[in-house]
Design a protein around this motif. Structure first.
Motif, PDB file in Angstrom:
ATOM      1  N   ILE A 321      24.243  40.326  48.712  1.00 55.06           N
ATOM      2  CA  ILE A 321      25.000  40.886  47.854  1.00 55.06           C
ATOM      3  C   ILE A 321      26.462  41.448  48.347  1.00 55.06           C
ATOM      4  O   ILE A 321      26.309  42.217  49.306  1.00 55.06           O
ATOM      5  N   LEU A 322      27.440  40.997  47.939  1.00 58.35           N
ATOM      6  CA  LEU A 322      28.814  41.256  48.339  1.00 58.35           C
ATOM      7  C   LEU A 322      29.497  41.971  47.327  1.00 58.35           C
ATOM      8  O   LEU A 322      29.443  41.638  46.139  1.00 58.35           O
ATOM      9  N   ILE A 323      30.030  43.460  47.809  1.00 60.72           N
ATOM     10  CA  ILE A 323      30.338  44.360  46.741  1.00 60.72           C
ATOM     11  C   ILE A 323      31.958  44.478  47.002  1.00 60.72           C
ATOM     12  O   ILE A 323      32.204  45.107  48.122  1.00 60.72           O
ATOM     13  N   ASP A 324      32.587  44.648  45.901  1.00 55.96           N
ATOM     14  CA  ASP A 324      34.144  44.898  46.216  1.00 55.96           C
ATOM     15  C   ASP A 324      34.465  46.086  45.215  1.00 55.96           C
ATOM     16  O   ASP A 324      33.922  45.988  43.953  1.00 55.96           O
ATOM     17  N   ILE A 325      35.007  47.227  45.509  1.00 57.00           N
ATOM     18  CA  ILE A 325      35.560  48.230  44.696  1.00 57.00           C
ATOM     19  C   ILE A 325      36.716  47.849  43.912  1.00 57.00           C
ATOM     20  O   ILE A 325      37.671  47.250  44.495  1.00 57.00           O
ATOM     21  N   ASP A 326      36.540  47.794  42.470  1.00 56.74           N
ATOM     22  CA  ASP A 326      37.506  47.457  41.715  1.00 56.74           C
ATOM     23  C   ASP A 326      38.991  48.352  41.888  1.00 56.74           C
ATOM     24  O   ASP A 326      38.611  49.608  41.853  1.00 56.74           O
ATOM     25  N   ALA A 428      30.967  33.964  44.563  1.00 54.18           N
ATOM     26  CA  ALA A 428      30.409  34.725  43.270  1.00 54.18           C
ATOM     27  C   ALA A 428      31.064  35.911  42.925  1.00 54.18           C
ATOM     28  O   ALA A 428      31.605  36.246  41.714  1.00 54.18           O
ATOM     29  N   LEU A 429      31.293  36.687  43.988  1.00 51.76           N
ATOM     30  CA  LEU A 429      32.267  38.077  43.900  1.00 51.76           C
ATOM     31  C   LEU A 429      33.755  37.569  43.367  1.00 51.76           C
ATOM     32  O   LEU A 429      34.019  38.362  42.359  1.00 51.76           O
ATOM     33  N   TYR A 430      34.208  36.766  43.828  1.00 50.03           N
ATOM     34  CA  TYR A 430      35.432  36.072  43.008  1.00 50.03           C
ATOM     35  C   TYR A 430      35.501  35.932  41.588  1.00 50.03           C
ATOM     36  O   TYR A 430      36.280  36.446  40.630  1.00 50.03           O
ATOM     37  N   GLN A 431      34.347  35.314  41.166  1.00 52.06           N
ATOM     38  CA  GLN A 431      34.130  34.964  39.521  1.00 52.06           C
ATOM     39  C   GLN A 431      33.903  36.110  38.998  1.00 52.06           C
ATOM     40  O   GLN A 431      34.378  36.179  37.856  1.00 52.06           O
ATOM     41  N   ALA A 432      33.246  37.057  39.475  1.00 47.38           N
ATOM     42  CA  ALA A 432      32.843  38.538  38.851  1.00 47.38           C
ATOM     43  C   ALA A 432      34.095  39.174  38.611  1.00 47.38           C
ATOM     44  O   ALA A 432      34.434  39.907  37.546  1.00 47.38           O
ATOM     45  N   LYS A 433      35.150  39.036  39.635  1.00 49.51           N
ATOM     46  CA  LYS A 433      36.560  39.849  39.261  1.00 49.51           C
ATOM     47  C   LYS A 433      37.278  39.103  38.402  1.00 49.51           C
ATOM     48  O   LYS A 433      38.091  39.761  37.717  1.00 49.51           O
ATOM     49  N   ARG A 434      37.115  37.813  38.481  1.00 48.23           N
ATOM     50  CA  ARG A 434      37.944  36.933  37.536  1.00 48.23           C
ATOM     51  C   ARG A 434      37.540  37.002  36.071  1.00 48.23           C
ATOM     52  O   ARG A 434      38.303  36.794  35.199  1.00 48.23           O
ATOM     53  N   ASP A 435      36.137  37.396  35.817  1.00 47.38           N
ATOM     54  CA  ASP A 435      35.496  37.502  34.653  1.00 47.38           C
ATOM     55  C   ASP A 435      35.772  38.846  33.945  1.00 47.38           C
ATOM     56  O   ASP A 435      35.368  39.263  33.023  1.00 47.38           O
ATOM     57  N   GLY A 436      36.674  39.809  34.646  1.00 44.35           N
ATOM     58  CA  GLY A 436      37.098  41.043  34.202  1.00 44.35           C
ATOM     59  C   GLY A 436      36.523  42.462  35.255  1.00 44.35           C
ATOM     60  O   GLY A 436      36.863  43.579  34.613  1.00 44.35           O
ATOM     61  N   ARG A 437      35.916  42.108  36.158  1.00 47.41           N
ATOM     62  CA  ARG A 437      35.275  43.019  37.036  1.00 47.41           C
ATOM     63  C   ARG A 437      34.166  43.793  36.266  1.00 47.41           C
ATOM     64  O   ARG A 437      34.061  43.747  35.167  1.00 47.41           O
ATOM     65  N   ASN A 438      33.637  44.926  37.528  1.00 43.42           N
ATOM     66  CA  ASN A 438      32.636  45.452  36.646  1.00 43.42           C
ATOM     67  C   ASN A 438      31.345  44.720  36.373  1.00 43.42           C
ATOM     68  O   ASN A 438      30.714  45.134  35.506  1.00 43.42           O
ATOM     69  N   LYS A 439      31.274  43.643  37.022  1.00 40.89           N
ATOM     70  CA  LYS A 439      30.063  42.613  36.627  1.00 40.89           C
ATOM     71  C   LYS A 439      29.338  42.118  37.952  1.00 40.89           C
ATOM     72  O   LYS A 439      29.752  42.264  38.976  1.00 40.89           O
TER      73      LYS A 439
END
Length: 445
Positions: A321-326, A428-439
């Motif tokens: 799991i790679l996690i990035d603070i928005d 996958a992390l990049y996709q989560a941010k591109r989809d609006g973050r907090n995902k």
């Protein structure tokens, strides 16, 4: 002149003594033992005094018990008289007057319950309690029924039997202690006669055995000296066991050698412990992120490499799991880097509190964190990540308030290496941010 000649002879004797071997030195002991014949009898005399003192100490415990036994016999008679008086006067209240004497009997017996007469005292206590309870019960029944009721004869008979049993136990204890006191005194004289009779024989036996013992002591000393040499060689060659200490107890030169070696081992042990602690501290600094107190990138790379080897050998799956603070840059720009560091600490603590014991948490860099989920497929990892996302979302961070994070998940495959694992999780992390973050987004090839 005579003084100088005397000193010259003394020096000559000392020189001769120092030139003897250890065995010959020890064999001097039986020769000088002949001079101990007279002191030996003085030794016997002092032993007799000690024996007498031992008997007196023993009797000091027996005599009070004997006196207590005699006192209990008198108290038993007083209890009987008190109860008889209450029955004669038809006064139930008077029966309780005997409780004081009963308590004294209990006190006298319980005081010596842990002595060598525990069995006899326990029997006496049990018998007395049975008698005293029955005596009070029967007396009350006699008074309440005006000396007549159906089982009065049987109750009286049993009561007399109980009284006789208690009286016999008290008297037996008195005579037993008295008999043992006399035995202790008689044993003093018997043992003294035996010592005097065999004293002469003991000396000659001692002289013979002492020579054998001294020879054995010499062999033992030789063995111990060899052990000291062997242990010293282990220290010299660096093969020392720091938990090991020489256990030879001695107050001569050999003892000084032993103590010196033990002191040396202690110093080595302390130095070794300091080096070990320093190494542990360095190892920790090498693998732990100082700000968040989680694993750093060096350790995470090592864990990933290990997990890849386990997967190839045992087919044990694992996920990342790679996690990035928005919008973390906005936090630093708005509140400063000190608040940003505090947010990173709180964020890492949330992760630590909500992952499993088998998971590995690390700071990948900046505001990015990574979790290695051992023996966990994509489905299980997604559930963990979703739980972490919710915990972060509802947490009230210092000064900043609410923040969110994005998650990228990747389940390792057989063809993966260290770079591809991180690369796919990052996609996958990049996709989560591109989809609006907090995902939470799982990598889908």
């Amino acid at each position: 002149m005579n003084g100088k000649l005397f000193m010259k002879k003394i020096k000559k004797l000392l020189f001769y003594y120092n030139s003897l071997s250890i065995l010959k030195k020890f064999l001097l002991a039986p020769i000088f033992g002949l001079l101990l014949v007279i002191p030996f009898y003085f030794f016997i005399f002092f032993i007799m005094l000690e024996m007498k003192q031992s008997v007196n100490i023993a009797n000091s415990a027996l005599i009070p018990l004997n006196e207590a036994s005699q006192n209990n016999i008198l108290l038993l008679e007083k209890i009987t008289n008190d109860i008889n008086s209450a029955v004669s006067a038809k006064e139930i209240e008077w029966i309780s007057a005997s409780d004081k004497n009963a308590d004294k009997i209990r006190e006298n017996l319980n005081k010596y319950i842990n002595s060598n007469y525990k069995k006899e005292i326990t029997q006496s206590i049990t018998a007395f309690e049975n008698y005293y309870k029955r005596a009070k019960d029967v007396s009350i029944k006699i008074i309440q029924n005006s000396y007549h009721y159906q089982n009065i004869e049987n109750d009286t008979k049993i009561l007399v039997q109980n009284y006789n049993k208690v009286d016999k136990l008290f008297n037996d204890l008195k005579f037993l202690t008295k008999e043992n006191i006399e035995k202790n005194i008689n044993s003093l004289y018997n043992e003294a006669n035996i010592i005097l009779l065999y004293g002469s024989f003991i000396f000659f036996i001692w002289f013979f055995i002492s020579s054998i013992i001294i020879f054995l002591v010499y062999k033992d000393l030789k063995y111990k000296i060899q052990r000291i040499i062997d242990d010293s060689n282990e220290i010299a060659y660096g093969d020392v066991n720091f938990e090991k200490r020489l256990k030879i107890v001695s107050y001569d030169e050999l003892g000084q050698i032993v103590r010196s070696i033990n002191i040396f081992i202690n110093k080595l042990h302390k130095s070794h412990e300091k080096l070990t602690k320093a190494k542990e501290k360095l190892d920790k600094l090498y693998i732990i992120d100082r700000l968040t107190n989680v694993y750093n990138r060096v350790k995470i790379d090592e864990i990933i490499e290990i997990e890849l080897k386990r997967k190839r050998r045992y087919d044990h799956t694992f996920s990342v799991i790679l996690i990035d603070i928005d919008y973390f840059k906005l936090v630093n720009d708005t509140h400063g880097h000190l608040i940003g560091d505090l947010i990173l600490k709180e964020f890492s603590q949330i992760l630590k509190d909500n992952i499993r014991d088998t998971d590995f948490l690390g700071r990948w860099g900046g505001e990015e964190f990574i979790i290695i989920c051992t023996q966990t497929d994509q489905k299980g990892t997604f559930a963990l990540a979703e739980n972490l996302r919710r915990e972060i979302e509802k947490f009230d961070f210092t000064t900043v308030g609410k923040i969110t994070a994005s998650f990228g998940i990747y389940e390792c495959r057989d063809e993966d290496n260290e770079n591809s694992v991180i690369e796919n999780a990052d996609k996958a992390l990049y996709q989560a941010k591109r989809d609006g973050r907090n995902k939470v987004v799982c990598y889908n090839q």
